[in-house]
Enzyme design. Structure first.
Site, PDB file in Angstrom:
ATOM      1  N   HIS A 228     -74.185 -54.258  20.275  1.00  0.00           N
ATOM      2  CA  HIS A 228     -72.959 -53.605  20.783  1.00  0.00           C
ATOM      3  C   HIS A 228     -71.524 -53.968  20.138  1.00  0.00           C
ATOM      4  CE1 HIS A 228     -70.784 -52.531  24.535  1.00  0.00           C
ATOM      5  NE2 HIS A 228     -69.909 -53.547  24.130  1.00  0.00           N
TER       6      HIS A 228
ATOM      7  N   TYR B 101     -61.787 -54.255  29.263  1.00  0.00           N
ATOM      8  CA  TYR B 101     -60.611 -55.182  29.738  1.00  0.00           C
ATOM      9  C   TYR B 101     -59.482 -54.367  30.408  1.00  0.00           C
ATOM     10  CZ  TYR B 101     -62.928 -58.230  26.080  1.00  0.00           C
ATOM     11  OH  TYR B 101     -63.610 -59.053  25.614  1.00  0.00           O
TER      12      TYR B 101
ATOM     13  N   PRO C  72     -63.250 -68.370  28.280  1.00  0.00           N
ATOM     14  CA  PRO C  72     -64.358 -67.322  28.012  1.00  0.00           C
ATOM     15  C   PRO C  72     -63.810 -66.052  27.582  1.00  0.00           C
ATOM     16  CG  PRO C  72     -63.951 -67.742  30.405  1.00  0.00           C
ATOM     17  CD  PRO C  72     -63.152 -68.676  29.727  1.00  0.00           C
TER      18      PRO C  72
ATOM     19  N   LYS D 293     -66.912 -67.094  22.793  1.00  0.00           N
ATOM     20  CA  LYS D 293     -67.374 -68.176  21.578  1.00  0.00           C
ATOM     21  C   LYS D 293     -68.147 -69.376  21.702  1.00  0.00           C
ATOM     22  CE  LYS D 293     -64.589 -65.672  18.959  1.00  0.00           C
ATOM     23  NZ  LYS D 293     -64.787 -64.806  17.988  1.00  0.00           N
TER      24      LYS D 293
ATOM     25  N   TYR E  38     -62.733 -61.355  16.729  1.00  0.00           N
ATOM     26  CA  TYR E  38     -63.680 -61.262  17.760  1.00  0.00           C
ATOM     27  C   TYR E  38     -65.136 -61.528  17.697  1.00  0.00           C
ATOM     28  CZ  TYR E  38     -64.848 -58.555  22.286  1.00  0.00           C
ATOM     29  OH  TYR E  38     -65.337 -58.202  23.571  1.00  0.00           O
TER      30      TYR E  38
END
Length: 391
Positions: free
Chosen positions: A77, A207, A299, A303, A388
């Protein structure tokens, strides 16, 4: 005391990704170990957690032959979609930065894979066994006192103890008061985490920022999706009914503009207070902290499990160097090496929190500025992509 055992080189507390990766690596190095897990086997095989694995995590699993399930069922992804008051935009982050994608693979499936590999190789694991206290780690034979579900008490001795049992586990609890430095930060943001029996509504991580708060969408499988809703600190997990939850998600994700969400039964609800909590150092004599026991992270950037796997490999390699080759150097450097990665991840997570949450007004102005830069600046996009996915 029912019994005392002197039968292992390393006691591992916790059967999450950190503990089971470490157990597998030690077994393959010929180092005797035992994993002590307070929950039952069915629980750890099914507890829902994060599902985005970094490229480095995939490389670690592949390097040690622990990626069979991942190769069969994992899905690459590499796209984020941001929805704001100024519209929406997408980042194909696998084509930015270092050109690395995430791999979507539910954490409970990874844990199940690691457990099969560990037990299949002859590894010992005790479920329903709570570590109560760790002691003697300032000497050469530390011990762990455990309590079983039937009330039976045992004491395990080892050369080393690896605390992979979270920030509230026996590893951290057993440290003397005032030992080390604890860096804790409350981000003053809370989320309602939701696991829905519903197909993903986006082919991207979503988001969404909104005057009513943040909302997030993360696919877990073809039939299950993780959602997040920003909520009031201290709110009840059952404050909203299912229909109200879906209506709020639709509103914040601007479904009227970009299409409806695919609804389904809410399988799980959890309240998450976004906090950071890092202990320094991560070694106390023969006791080592790994994963969430070493550093809790919010979260916002997925990570936690990735840092756990990274730390487990570093510790496993260092223990092998010490026990097989008599080289104490890697163990001496373990804490500093792990903390460098933990602080890098904390920095990015803090930046993400600022990107997604905008109250009071000054923070709102900062949030909108960050979002505009991410949408328009290739330099900012490359930085985002590298951090990221990276650990």
């Amino acid at each position: 005391m029912r019994s005392e055992r002197e039968s292992t080189d390393v006691v591992i507390l916790g059967a999450g990704p950190a503990g089971l990766v470490l157990g597998n690596l030690l077994l393959r190095s010929g180092i005797d170990c035992v994993v002590l897990e307070r929950a039952g086997e069915e629980h750890i095989r099914n507890r829902a957690r994060a599902g985005f694995l970094a490229a480095h995590t995939v490389r670690v699993l592949r390097r040690h032959g622990l990626d069979e399930g991942l190769r069969k069922r994992g899905r690459e992804h590499g796209t984020c979609e941001f929805r704001t008051e100024d519209g929406r935009f997408r980042l194909d982050y696998r084509r930015l930065g270092r050109g690395e994608p995430h791999t979507v693979y539910p954490q409970h499936e990874l844990v199940a894979d690691l457990l099969v590999s560990y037990v299949g190789a002859g590894g010992r694991i005790r479920f329903d066994t709570e570590a109560v206290e760790v002691g003697g780690f300032d000497g050469d034979r530390p011990w762990v006192t455990t309590k079983a579900a039937d009330g039976g008490v045992e004491r395990w001795r080892a050369r080393y103890v690896a605390a992979c049992d979270g920030r509230h586990g026996a590893g951290r609890r057993s440290l003397p008061s005032g030992v080390g430095r604890r860096h804790r930060h409350d981000h003053k943001v809370s989320w309602l985490g939701l696991l829905a029996e519903a197909p993903p509504s986006l082919d991207a991580v979503g988001y969404a920022t909104h005057p009513r708060g943040f909302a997030g969408h993360m696919a877990r499988s073809a039939d299950v999706t993780r959602y997040y809703l920003q909520c009031t600190r201290g709110a009840s997990v059952d404050a909203w009914g299912e229909e109200q939850i879906w209506d709020e998600l639709e509103l914040r994700m601007r479904s009227a503009d970009y299409g409806p969400l695919r609804r389904g039964r809410i399988l799980q609800r959890t309240l998450v207070d976004l906090e950071s909590d890092v202990l320094d150092p991560l070694r106390y004599g023969s006791l080592f902290l790994v994963g969430d026991a070493a550093g809790l992270i919010s979260p916002t950037a997925a990570k936690g499990a990735n840092l756990a796997v990274l730390g487990a490999e570093l510790l496993g390699t260092a223990l092998s160097d010490e026990l097989h080759r008599g080289d104490p150097g890697p163990l001496a450097r373990y804490s500093a090496r792990c903390l460098a990665h933990i602080w890098r991840a904390q920095d990015f997570s803090h930046w993400m929190i600022g990107l997604l949450h905008g109250s009071p007004p000054f923070q709102e102005g900062m949030r909108r500025s960050r979002m505009r830069a991410l949408q328009t600046s290739r330099t900012q996009q490359d930085w985002f992509a590298e951090h990221y996915v990276g650990v």
